[in-house]
Enzyme design. Structure first.
Site, PDB file in Angstrom:
ATOM      1  NE  ARG A  42      -3.910  -2.178   0.670  1.00  0.00           N
ATOM      2  CZ  ARG A  42      -4.224  -3.138  -0.178  1.00  0.00           C
ATOM      3  NH1 ARG A  42      -3.636  -3.190  -1.362  1.00  0.00           N
ATOM      4  NH2 ARG A  42      -5.130  -4.031   0.143  1.00  0.00           N
ATOM      5  CB  SER A  84      -7.395  10.779  -1.730  1.00  0.00           C
ATOM      6  OG  SER A  84      -7.775  11.851  -2.559  1.00  0.00           O
ATOM      7  N   PRO A  85      -8.996   8.627   0.861  1.00  0.00           N
ATOM      8  CG  PRO A  85     -11.002   7.715   1.619  1.00  0.00           C
ATOM      9  CD  PRO A  85     -10.430   8.865   0.853  1.00  0.00           C
ATOM     10  CD  GLU A 124       9.408  33.565   1.958  1.00  0.00           C
ATOM     11  OE1 GLU A 124      10.193  32.712   1.513  1.00  0.00           O
ATOM     12  OE2 GLU A 124       9.744  34.461   2.741  1.00  0.00           O
TER      13      GLU A 124
END
Length: 190
Positions: free
Chosen positions: A44, A119-120, A144
């Protein structure tokens, strides 16, 4: 179809190894080896993110948005004010900070509407979506490397911007639809 079971451990994956791949300023990437429910293993790819806040700010019947270039998309995008959480930062305080930094507005009333994962399937980024009302104008304090322009749209204009693809990020679309629900029901809800 079975009814939903809140504690259905039969679907759980167990991490057996983690390999760090990249450590950046905002995100990190790791590859986890997991044991699947059937005993086999799989990889994963996981993006780690510190989390973020987003603010649906309503001022005199208009939604406050920022127009800025998004390098990942290769174009400008209209979005609600948002930003990442600093380490250990309270999301409510971060929401107030981001609203003021990006728009100059401070608010007399702010509350959490909902928190959601972006986005699990591959990332742990969570966004805490706040509603800010009773706005007072002030001075923006951009980072900045941050260049944006402030704009305010009515609900109809925001829906037209979604249809035209000028608003296409999930947090802003969710905010517009929550605002529409408020118009229909009288309360912010999701």
């Amino acid at each position: 179809m079975k009814p939903y079971e809140d504690s259905n451990a039969r679907l759980d994956e167990v991490t057996v190894a983690t390999k760090p791949v990249f450590e950046g300023k905002i995100i990190s990437l790791q590859i986890d080896t997991v044991k699947l429910p059937d005993g086999s293993t799989a990889s994963r790819e996981i993006v780690r993110h510190p989390g973020a806040v987003a603010v649906m700010a309503i001022h005199e019947g208009k939604m406050v948005l920022v127009d800025q270039f998004r390098q990942a998309m290769g174009r400008r995008e209209l979005e609600i004010p948002a930003g990442k959480l600093e380490k250990g930062e309270d999301p409510l305080e971060a929401a107030k900070r981001e609203l003021q930094e990006e728009t100059g507005y401070t608010c007399g009333n702010i509350r959490l509407l909902h928190s959601f994962y972006t986005s699990p399937g591959f990332a742990d980024e969570i966004i805490h979506l706040y509603v800010a009302e009773e706005l007072e104008s002030g001075e923006a304090a951009l980072d900045e490397d941050e260049f944006l322009e402030l704009c305010e749209l009515t609900l109809d204009e925001a829906q037209e911007a979604i249809a035209a693809g000028k608003i296409s990020d999930a947090k802003t679309i969710m905010a517009v639809y929550a605002w529409k629900l408020k118009q229909l029901t009288g309360a912010f809800q999701l």
